[in-house]
Design a protein around this motif. Structure first.
Motif, PDB file in Angstrom:
ATOM      1  N   GLU A 131       0.819  -1.213   0.000  1.00 55.56           N
ATOM      2  CA  GLU A 131       0.000   0.000   0.000  1.00 55.56           C
ATOM      3  C   GLU A 131       0.858   1.271   0.000  1.00 55.56           C
ATOM      4  O   GLU A 131       0.584   2.224  -0.734  1.00 55.56           O
ATOM      5  N   VAL A 132       1.901   1.303   0.840  1.00 53.36           N
ATOM      6  CA  VAL A 132       2.757   2.495   0.922  1.00 53.36           C
ATOM      7  C   VAL A 132       3.490   2.702  -0.395  1.00 53.36           C
ATOM      8  O   VAL A 132       3.663   3.842  -0.860  1.00 53.36           O
ATOM      9  N   LEU A 133       3.915   1.625  -1.017  1.00 52.80           N
ATOM     10  CA  LEU A 133       4.568   1.699  -2.325  1.00 52.80           C
ATOM     11  C   LEU A 133       3.643   2.373  -3.338  1.00 52.80           C
ATOM     12  O   LEU A 133       4.067   3.268  -4.088  1.00 52.80           O
ATOM     13  N   TRP A 134       2.379   1.975  -3.363  1.00 51.28           N
ATOM     14  CA  TRP A 134       1.410   2.543  -4.287  1.00 51.28           C
ATOM     15  C   TRP A 134       1.149   4.015  -3.975  1.00 51.28           C
ATOM     16  O   TRP A 134       1.095   4.858  -4.888  1.00 51.28           O
ATOM     17  N   ILE A 135       0.993   4.347  -2.694  1.00 46.38           N
ATOM     18  CA  ILE A 135       0.706   5.735  -2.310  1.00 46.38           C
ATOM     19  C   ILE A 135       1.876   6.642  -2.686  1.00 46.38           C
ATOM     20  O   ILE A 135       1.680   7.762  -3.173  1.00 46.38           O
ATOM     21  N   LEU A 136       3.100   6.179  -2.477  1.00 42.13           N
ATOM     22  CA  LEU A 136       4.266   6.973  -2.884  1.00 42.13           C
ATOM     23  C   LEU A 136       4.275   7.171  -4.397  1.00 42.13           C
ATOM     24  O   LEU A 136       4.645   8.244  -4.892  1.00 42.13           O
ATOM     25  N   GLY A 137       3.859   6.156  -5.140  1.00 47.14           N
ATOM     26  CA  GLY A 137       3.741   6.314  -6.584  1.00 47.14           C
ATOM     27  C   GLY A 137       2.707   7.360  -6.954  1.00 47.14           C
ATOM     28  O   GLY A 137       2.911   8.154  -7.886  1.00 47.14           O
ATOM     29  N   CYS A 138       1.592   7.402  -6.219  1.00 49.49           N
ATOM     30  CA  CYS A 138       0.567   8.431  -6.460  1.00 49.49           C
ATOM     31  C   CYS A 138       1.092   9.822  -6.127  1.00 49.49           C
ATOM     32  O   CYS A 138       0.757  10.802  -6.804  1.00 49.49           O
ATOM     33  N   VAL A 139       1.927   9.929  -5.086  1.00 49.47           N
ATOM     34  CA  VAL A 139       2.545  11.220  -4.743  1.00 49.47           C
ATOM     35  C   VAL A 139       3.451  11.675  -5.888  1.00 49.47           C
ATOM     36  O   VAL A 139       3.446  12.857  -6.274  1.00 49.47           O
ATOM     37  N   ILE A 140       4.217  10.745  -6.453  1.00 45.51           N
ATOM     38  CA  ILE A 140       5.074  11.072  -7.592  1.00 45.51           C
ATOM     39  C   ILE A 140       4.229  11.583  -8.750  1.00 45.51           C
ATOM     40  O   ILE A 140       4.568  12.578  -9.408  1.00 45.51           O
ATOM     41  N   TYR A 141       3.112  10.903  -9.012  1.00 41.51           N
ATOM     42  CA  TYR A 141       2.225  11.299 -10.110  1.00 41.51           C
ATOM     43  C   TYR A 141       1.676  12.707  -9.872  1.00 41.51           C
ATOM     44  O   TYR A 141       1.627  13.533 -10.804  1.00 41.51           O
ATOM     45  N   LEU A 142       1.281  13.008  -8.651  1.00 40.11           N
ATOM     46  CA  LEU A 142       0.750  14.329  -8.323  1.00 40.11           C
ATOM     47  C   LEU A 142       1.825  15.405  -8.508  1.00 40.11           C
ATOM     48  O   LEU A 142       1.555  16.483  -9.060  1.00 40.11           O
ATOM     49  N   LEU A 143       3.049  15.119  -8.069  1.00 42.15           N
ATOM     50  CA  LEU A 143       4.143  16.071  -8.254  1.00 42.15           C
ATOM     51  C   LEU A 143       4.473  16.250  -9.738  1.00 42.15           C
ATOM     52  O   LEU A 143       4.804  17.359 -10.177  1.00 42.15           O
ATOM     53  N   MET A 144       4.362  15.170 -10.513  1.00 43.38           N
ATOM     54  CA  MET A 144       4.580  15.272 -11.956  1.00 43.38           C
ATOM     55  C   MET A 144       3.567  16.202 -12.603  1.00 43.38           C
ATOM     56  O   MET A 144       3.909  17.013 -13.472  1.00 43.38           O
ATOM     57  N   MET A 145       2.309  16.083 -12.180  1.00 42.32           N
ATOM     58  CA  MET A 145       1.274  16.934 -12.754  1.00 42.32           C
ATOM     59  C   MET A 145       1.533  18.405 -12.442  1.00 42.32           C
ATOM     60  O   MET A 145       1.400  19.271 -13.322  1.00 42.32           O
ATOM     61  N   ALA A 146       1.910  18.697 -11.195  1.00 44.48           N
ATOM     62  CA  ALA A 146       2.204  20.080 -10.818  1.00 44.48           C
ATOM     63  C   ALA A 146       3.410  20.608 -11.597  1.00 44.48           C
ATOM     64  O   ALA A 146       3.402  21.747 -12.092  1.00 44.48           O
ATOM     65  N   THR A 147       4.441  19.784 -11.708  1.00 46.80           N
ATOM     66  CA  THR A 147       5.650  20.191 -12.435  1.00 46.80           C
ATOM     67  C   THR A 147       5.352  20.456 -13.904  1.00 46.80           C
ATOM     68  O   THR A 147       5.801  21.450 -14.480  1.00 46.80           O
ATOM     69  N   ALA A 148       4.577  19.567 -14.524  1.00 45.51           N
ATOM     70  CA  ALA A 148       4.263  19.709 -15.941  1.00 45.51           C
ATOM     71  C   ALA A 148       3.417  20.948 -16.203  1.00 45.51           C
ATOM     72  O   ALA A 148       3.643  21.677 -17.175  1.00 45.51           O
ATOM     73  N   PHE A 149       2.445  21.203 -15.333  1.00 42.37           N
ATOM     74  CA  PHE A 149       1.596  22.382 -15.520  1.00 42.37           C
ATOM     75  C   PHE A 149       2.427  23.655 -15.435  1.00 42.37           C
ATOM     76  O   PHE A 149       2.312  24.553 -16.291  1.00 42.37           O
ATOM     77  N   MET A 150       3.279  23.760 -14.421  1.00 38.61           N
ATOM     78  CA  MET A 150       4.087  24.968 -14.267  1.00 38.61           C
ATOM     79  C   MET A 150       5.093  25.114 -15.407  1.00 38.61           C
ATOM     80  O   MET A 150       5.373  26.219 -15.870  1.00 38.61           O
ATOM     81  N   GLY A 151       5.626  23.981 -15.876  1.00 36.99           N
ATOM     82  CA  GLY A 151       6.547  24.041 -17.003  1.00 36.99           C
ATOM     83  C   GLY A 151       5.875  24.498 -18.283  1.00 36.99           C
ATOM     84  O   GLY A 151       6.477  25.196 -19.105  1.00 36.99           O
ATOM     85  N   TYR A 152       4.606  24.119 -18.449  1.00 35.93           N
ATOM     86  CA  TYR A 152       3.884  24.511 -19.660  1.00 35.93           C
ATOM     87  C   TYR A 152       3.635  26.013 -19.709  1.00 35.93           C
ATOM     88  O   TYR A 152       3.488  26.597 -20.794  1.00 35.93           O
TER      89      TYR A 152
END
Length: 439
Positions: free
Chosen positions: A125-146
């Motif tokens: 479960e923690v492995l999956w949640i950390l993956g979701c955190v990475i995904y959320l940070l990716m979305m924020a990074t991509a939006f700001m980069g755009y």
């Protein structure tokens, strides 16, 4: 899966370092001798592909930051200067912009693989949640980069997305003002986005380290979903999976290079090659393709606050997924009914992405006479988005909880070796494997 280390220092320097900072031992145990299930297929190579994508984004981003000017009067021209005057600047910029898309292609495949094979279930479960955190940070990074190129779509996309936070009660206006650095999208906004866009990839790298750490505690899941029960079920990570991952990474980089050299602007929007003008709004404001499913969910709801909550709720579903799925069987290989619903779920996600890139009043079937119900066009993209969004949430909140209690799964093998060793091709000459042992 963590246990006794087999690393033995071979030189005096390695022995000296190992007693003070066992970093070589850590690398050996994690990347060489780590026991890995021997039945992993190519869907498991996207973890390595994502690590390569992150490395490319960080390196090219650092180079671009050396030449970029985060000011509304100079940002657009500084990007053009990178393309025209900086040595190989065009290559670095195209690698970075297309690298974001490749990053999301790989992460979506990685996530769908985890959903199909139940990699989110205990004890991961923690492995999956950390993956979701990475995904959320990716979305924020991509939006700001755009936003940074400060073209028409960048500017007006920033206006639309940041205004969404203002719909949140109590804290919304304060968050929007903080993001803007004032009372409108302007120079302070660009400076903040540039600073955060530079910072977040290093935060992603830090969470990736935690993600790998969380992976190495219970070990890899595998296509059967059956726990590793003996050493015979595993092989060392090197050379078996370093070679396999290396081949998959090479194939992925060929696709990446095809976009960089032959289709560099295929995944972008031509409107963004026009300098930002607050007084001229593009006819159709759309985010990058990897945000389109969530954009479709947002537009599917007439009420702004409800739409924003559903958009964020679509991501929140992923965080609580381990507790929504009630089935004790991990892999959908042995859950035929779940496999069917999962296929519909993937189709719903693709439909949402398609609808997000179209105008809301576009017809699903052009030229077809439409039906009217409460003055709403049932043949419009909005209604198709609503149907797909309804299934998206139903899959997590209704299908998975109920299906886990009512579905009768197929018999699972006793070990991950059973499906391979019991195959008829491995039976003695003139004999066939018995039906109950076939995998």
């Amino acid at each position: 899966m963590s246990g006794h280390s087999n690393y033995e220092p071979k030189t005096g320097f390695e022995r000296w370092l190992d007693t003070r900072l066992p970093i070589v031992r850590l690398a050996y145990d994690s990347l060489v001798d780590f026991p890995t299930p021997k039945n992993l297929n190519y869907w498991w190579t996207f973890g390595g592909i994502l690590a390569v994508c992150l490395g490319i984004q960080i390196v090219t981003g650092i180079v671009l930051a050396m030449h970029y000017v985060p000011h509304v009067d100079y940002a657009f021209n500084s990007v053009e200067r990178i393309m025209r005057d900086v040595n190989y600047g065009w290559l670095v910029r195209y690698m970075h912009s297309n690298g974001a898309s490749m990053f999301f292609v790989a992460v979506y495949i990685h996530m769908f693989r985890g959903l199909y094979y139940g990699s989110y279930k205990a004890p991961r479960e923690v492995l999956w949640i950390l993956g979701c955190v990475i995904y959320l940070l990716m979305m924020a990074t991509a939006f700001m980069g755009y936003v940074l190129p400060w073209g028409q779509m960048s500017f007006h996309g920033a206006v639309v997305i940041t205004n969404l936070f203002g719909a949140l009660p109590v804290v919304g206006p304060s968050i929007t003002t903080w993001l803007w650095g004032g009372f409108a999208v302007d120079d302070p906004t660009l400076n903040r986005f540039f600073s955060l866009h530079y910072l977040l990839p290093f935060m992603i790298a830090g969470v990736v380290i935690l993600h790998i750490w969380a992976l190495h505690v219970p070990g890899n899941n595998n296509p059967t979903g059956v726990n590793v029960k003996s050493k015979e079920d595993t092989v060392p990570f090197h050379p078996y999976y370093t070679v396999k991952d290396g081949f998959a990474i090479s194939v992925f980089l060929l696709m990446f290079a095809t976009f960089v050299f032959f289709l560099p602007n295929a995944l972008g929007d031509a409107v963004n090659y026009v300098p930002a003008n607050p007084l001229v709004t593009p006819a159709h404001i759309v985010p990058e393709w990897y945000f389109l499913p969530f954009y479709a969910i947002l537009r599917a709801v007439p009420d702004k606050l409800t739409g924003v909550l559903m958009m964020f709720g679509a991501i929140a579903m992923l965080f609580i997924l381990p507790w929504l799925d009630t089935s004790k069987v991990r892999s959908m290989r042995y859950r035929p009914t779940a496999k069917l619903y999962f296929g519909i779920f993937v189709l719903a996600c693709l439909i949402l992405g398609y609808c997000g890139g179209r105008l809301p009043d576009d017809h699903v079937i052009p030229g077809l006479s439409t039906f009217q119900l409460l003055d709403a066009d049932l043949n419009s993209m909005v209604w198709l988005s609503r149907i797909a969004a309804a299934y998206y949430f139903s899959y997590f909140l209704i299908v998975l909880p109920i299906l886990g209690l009512t579905e009768t799964p197929l018999p699972q093998p006793e070990s991950i070796s059973a499906p391979v060793l019991s195959h008829p091709a491995n039976a003695p000459a003139g004999a066939a494997a018995s039906p109950e042992k076939r995998g």
